[in-house]
Design a protein around this motif. Structure first.
Motif, PDB file in Angstrom:
ATOM      1  N   ARG A  89       0.807  -1.571  -0.032  1.00 47.43           N
ATOM      2  CA  ARG A  89      -0.039   0.233  -0.064  1.00 47.43           C
ATOM      3  C   ARG A  89       1.266   0.847   0.082  1.00 47.43           C
ATOM      4  NH1 ARG A  89      -4.915  -1.756  -0.987  1.00 47.43           N
ATOM      5  NH2 ARG A  89      -5.889  -3.460   0.172  1.00 47.43           N
ATOM      6  N   ALA A  90       1.758   1.182   0.444  1.00 44.00           N
ATOM      7  CA  ALA A  90       2.692   2.169   0.545  1.00 44.00           C
ATOM      8  C   ALA A  90       3.361   2.677  -0.492  1.00 44.00           C
ATOM      9  CB  ALA A  90       3.934   2.602   1.494  1.00 44.00           C
ATOM     10  N   ASP A  91       4.505   1.603  -1.282  1.00 44.29           N
ATOM     11  CA  ASP A  91       4.266   1.540  -3.079  1.00 44.29           C
ATOM     12  C   ASP A  91       3.526   2.374  -3.630  1.00 44.29           C
ATOM     13  OD1 ASP A  91       6.616   0.167  -1.039  1.00 44.29           O
ATOM     14  OD2 ASP A  91       6.294  -1.709  -2.372  1.00 44.29           O
ATOM     15  N   ALA A  92       2.303   1.977  -3.287  1.00 43.95           N
ATOM     16  CA  ALA A  92       1.026   2.597  -4.343  1.00 43.95           C
ATOM     17  C   ALA A  92       0.747   3.565  -4.277  1.00 43.95           C
ATOM     18  CB  ALA A  92      -0.366   1.431  -4.015  1.00 43.95           C
ATOM     19  N   LEU A  93       0.943   3.970  -3.067  1.00 38.90           N
ATOM     20  CA  LEU A  93       0.864   5.661  -2.504  1.00 38.90           C
ATOM     21  C   LEU A  93       1.947   6.470  -3.331  1.00 38.90           C
ATOM     22  CD1 LEU A  93      -0.622   8.114  -1.292  1.00 38.90           C
ATOM     23  CD2 LEU A  93       0.448   7.535   0.926  1.00 38.90           C
ATOM     24  N   ALA A  94       3.028   5.737  -3.049  1.00 40.40           N
ATOM     25  CA  ALA A  94       4.479   6.937  -4.028  1.00 40.40           C
ATOM     26  C   ALA A  94       3.577   7.097  -5.120  1.00 40.40           C
ATOM     27  CB  ALA A  94       5.614   6.143  -3.054  1.00 40.40           C
ATOM     28  N   GLU A 180      -9.036  18.354  16.217  1.00 43.11           N
ATOM     29  CA  GLU A 180      -9.751  18.111  14.680  1.00 43.11           C
ATOM     30  C   GLU A 180      -8.636  16.878  14.247  1.00 43.11           C
ATOM     31  OE1 GLU A 180     -10.621  20.200  11.843  1.00 43.11           O
ATOM     32  OE2 GLU A 180     -10.886  19.926  13.958  1.00 43.11           O
ATOM     33  N   VAL A 181      -7.829  15.921  14.757  1.00 40.98           N
ATOM     34  CA  VAL A 181      -7.290  15.193  13.722  1.00 40.98           C
ATOM     35  C   VAL A 181      -8.222  14.098  14.308  1.00 40.98           C
ATOM     36  CG1 VAL A 181      -5.677  13.370  13.619  1.00 40.98           C
ATOM     37  CG2 VAL A 181      -5.127  15.826  14.363  1.00 40.98           C
ATOM     38  N   ARG A 182      -9.158  13.759  15.985  1.00 43.08           N
ATOM     39  CA  ARG A 182      -9.860  12.861  15.935  1.00 43.08           C
ATOM     40  C   ARG A 182     -11.234  13.269  15.359  1.00 43.08           C
ATOM     41  NH1 ARG A 182      -7.089  12.943  20.927  1.00 43.08           N
ATOM     42  NH2 ARG A 182      -8.234  15.099  21.582  1.00 43.08           N
ATOM     43  N   ARG A 183     -12.014  14.318  14.848  1.00 44.08           N
ATOM     44  CA  ARG A 183     -12.626  14.656  14.604  1.00 44.08           C
ATOM     45  C   ARG A 183     -13.060  14.323  12.315  1.00 44.08           C
ATOM     46  NH1 ARG A 183     -15.450  18.804  11.002  1.00 44.08           N
ATOM     47  NH2 ARG A 183     -13.521  19.578  11.079  1.00 44.08           N
ATOM     48  N   THR A 184     -11.305  14.753  11.939  1.00 45.38           N
ATOM     49  CA  THR A 184     -11.767  14.060  10.400  1.00 45.38           C
ATOM     50  C   THR A 184     -10.876  12.973  10.292  1.00 45.38           C
ATOM     51  OG1 THR A 184      -9.332  15.530  11.046  1.00 45.38           O
ATOM     52  CG2 THR A 184     -11.483  17.312   9.863  1.00 45.38           C
ATOM     53  N   GLY A 185     -10.271  12.378  11.625  1.00 45.11           N
ATOM     54  CA  GLY A 185      -9.698  11.117  10.262  1.00 45.11           C
ATOM     55  C   GLY A 185      -8.305  11.626  10.104  1.00 45.11           C
ATOM     56  N   TRP A 186      -7.286  12.693  10.548  1.00 41.38           N
ATOM     57  CA  TRP A 186      -6.479  12.948   9.411  1.00 41.38           C
ATOM     58  C   TRP A 186      -5.597  14.134   9.612  1.00 41.38           C
ATOM     59  CZ3 TRP A 186      -4.852  17.326   6.738  1.00 41.38           C
ATOM     60  CH2 TRP A 186      -5.772  18.129   6.104  1.00 41.38           C
ATOM     61  N   ALA A 187      -3.812  13.937   9.494  1.00 39.19           N
ATOM     62  CA  ALA A 187      -3.644  15.265  10.595  1.00 39.19           C
ATOM     63  C   ALA A 187      -3.050  15.714   8.854  1.00 39.19           C
ATOM     64  CB  ALA A 187      -2.839  14.688  11.865  1.00 39.19           C
ATOM     65  N   GLY A 213      -1.019   2.158  14.039  1.00 44.96           N
ATOM     66  CA  GLY A 213       0.480   3.055  13.421  1.00 44.96           C
ATOM     67  C   GLY A 213       0.189   4.589  12.787  1.00 44.96           C
ATOM     68  N   ALA A 214       0.621   5.076  11.545  1.00 46.72           N
ATOM     69  CA  ALA A 214      -0.245   5.627  10.662  1.00 46.72           C
ATOM     70  C   ALA A 214       1.217   6.480   9.152  1.00 46.72           C
ATOM     71  CB  ALA A 214       0.386   7.142  11.164  1.00 46.72           C
ATOM     72  N   MET A 215       0.520   6.511   8.730  1.00 59.12           N
ATOM     73  CA  MET A 215       1.132   6.571   7.019  1.00 59.12           C
ATOM     74  C   MET A 215       0.731   7.862   6.624  1.00 59.12           C
ATOM     75  SD  MET A 215       0.405   3.891   3.780  1.00 59.12           S
ATOM     76  CE  MET A 215       0.719   2.416   3.939  1.00 59.12           C
ATOM     77  N   GLY A 216       2.013   8.029   5.654  1.00 59.88           N
ATOM     78  CA  GLY A 216       1.805   9.541   5.712  1.00 59.88           C
ATOM     79  C   GLY A 216       2.542  10.249   4.406  1.00 59.88           C
ATOM     80  N   ILE A 217       2.924  10.943   3.649  1.00 61.91           N
ATOM     81  CA  ILE A 217       2.993  11.621   3.150  1.00 61.91           C
ATOM     82  C   ILE A 217       3.697  12.520   3.266  1.00 61.91           C
ATOM     83  CG2 ILE A 217       2.238  10.831   1.171  1.00 61.91           C
ATOM     84  CD1 ILE A 217       1.290  13.452   0.449  1.00 61.91           C
ATOM     85  N   THR A 218       5.359  13.063   2.764  1.00 62.10           N
ATOM     86  CA  THR A 218       5.393  13.707   3.378  1.00 62.10           C
ATOM     87  C   THR A 218       6.725  14.443   1.531  1.00 62.10           C
ATOM     88  OG1 THR A 218       8.304  13.259   3.772  1.00 62.10           O
ATOM     89  CG2 THR A 218       6.474  13.432   5.473  1.00 62.10           C
ATOM     90  N   GLN A 238      -5.943  10.701  -0.558  1.00 59.83           N
ATOM     91  CA  GLN A 238      -4.982   9.446  -1.150  1.00 59.83           C
ATOM     92  C   GLN A 238      -4.538   8.786   0.220  1.00 59.83           C
ATOM     93  OE1 GLN A 238      -3.444  11.555  -4.328  1.00 59.83           O
ATOM     94  NE2 GLN A 238      -3.776  10.244  -6.019  1.00 59.83           N
ATOM     95  N   VAL A 239      -3.729  10.182   0.942  1.00 56.91           N
ATOM     96  CA  VAL A 239      -3.728   9.405   1.476  1.00 56.91           C
ATOM     97  C   VAL A 239      -4.679   8.275   2.467  1.00 56.91           C
ATOM     98  CG1 VAL A 239      -2.381  10.182   4.250  1.00 56.91           C
ATOM     99  CG2 VAL A 239      -1.746  10.928   2.227  1.00 56.91           C
ATOM    100  N   ARG A 240      -5.592   8.833   3.060  1.00 54.09           N
ATOM    101  CA  ARG A 240      -6.384   8.332   3.774  1.00 54.09           C
ATOM    102  C   ARG A 240      -6.962   7.108   3.383  1.00 54.09           C
ATOM    103  NH1 ARG A 240     -11.547  11.949   6.082  1.00 54.09           N
ATOM    104  NH2 ARG A 240     -11.836   9.632   6.953  1.00 54.09           N
ATOM    105  N   ASP A 241      -7.314   6.762   1.903  1.00 54.96           N
ATOM    106  CA  ASP A 241      -7.712   5.572   1.246  1.00 54.96           C
ATOM    107  C   ASP A 241      -6.575   4.723   1.718  1.00 54.96           C
ATOM    108  OD1 ASP A 241      -9.970   7.411   0.538  1.00 54.96           O
ATOM    109  OD2 ASP A 241      -9.369   7.126  -1.308  1.00 54.96           O
TER     110      ASP A 241
END
Length: 254
Positions: A89-94, A180-187, A213-218, A238-241
């Motif tokens: 999933r990480a490879d696909a997100l990149a 806000e993170v807990r409300r929206t589901g992302w940071a 854990g957490a997954m994200g992009i920078t 895309q990150v949330r998905d």
């Protein structure tokens, strides 16, 4: 204060009964031992089976304790297993975003990078595997800080040094950000950890909804943000998905 919840008491009694027995037990045996109606016992057993706390023998239909109980004392899902389950999933997100992807997990009161996928543009990049991230100043850290009580306790006792001029060091402001993170589901973070860099992160959940854990992009701010310095909606989605797809693989999201 509210009183005890009867269904949880019954589930606990059921687990104790199975732990005490010498073999598998049928629904009728369990119901009789605990003084429950058979449909009630069956419903509780199916719920416990769904989270892995009991297992049903395919031949006899009887129940025994499940393997997930043994995982409770081991932090449920270690970093290596999380990494192995999320790599694809990480490879696909990149590939979709064109940005660096990191997966982080709480390890001994720290936010540690357990997997890093380089930006797929062949530029010079440094491997960040094993890096410890400041929980209050990174998107991945904020995700874990919002959901992990042990990590939150560590941060409450720690200093919050300014890493850039945009770092949130005011505790009430940080508290509002985590709400806000807990409300929206992302940071998100824009230049809070490193000047010129932005990040987006989302939680990875295991069975029962536990955030493991957490997954994200920078990437550069101008890649992740629009002209008004707002994180791009399409990248957030895309990150949330991607994080939700890993969560589904782990049984933590539908």
């Amino acid at each position: 204060m509210p009183g005890p919840i009867q269904s949880i008491e019954r589930a606990a009694a059921m687990l104790r009964l199975l732990a005490r027995g010498s073999g598998r037990m049928g629904v009728g045996e369990i119901a009789a031992a605990l003084g429950l109606a058979k449909p009630t016992a069956h419903g509780i057993l199916k719920t416990l089976q769904g989270v892995g706390f009991v297992e049903q023998d395919a031949v006899s239909g009887k129940y025994q304790l499940g393997s997930a109980l043994g995982e409770l004392g081991a932090g449920y899902l270690d970093a290596n297993e999380l990494r192995s389950r999320a790599i694809n999933r990480a490879d696909a997100l990149a590939a979709r975003t064109g940005e660096s992807v990191r997966i982080a997990a709480p390890v001994h009161g720290e936010v540690r990078v357990i997997h890093h996928v380089f930006r797929p543009d062949n530029t010079s990049q440094a491997l960040e595997l094993g890096e410890v991230l400041p929980p209050y100043a990174t998107a991945l850290g904020k995700v874990l800080l919002a959901y992990d009580s042990e990590l939150a306790a560590v941060v409450r006792e720690a200093e919050l040094p300014a890493l850039t001029h945009r770092t949130i060091t005011d505790r009430p402001a940080l508290g509002r950000a985590l709400t806000e993170v807990r409300r929206t589901g992302w940071a998100g973070e824009i230049g809070e950890y490193r000047s010129g860099e932005a990040g987006i992160g989302a939680p990875i959940r295991a069975r029962g909804g536990l955030v493991v854990g957490a997954m994200g992009i920078t990437g550069p701010i101008d890649h992740l943000c629009d002209g008004q310095l707002r994180l791009r909606t399409a990248l957030i989605a895309q990150v949330r998905d991607a994080a939700q797809a890993v969560s589904r693989d782990l049984g933590g999201a539908q």
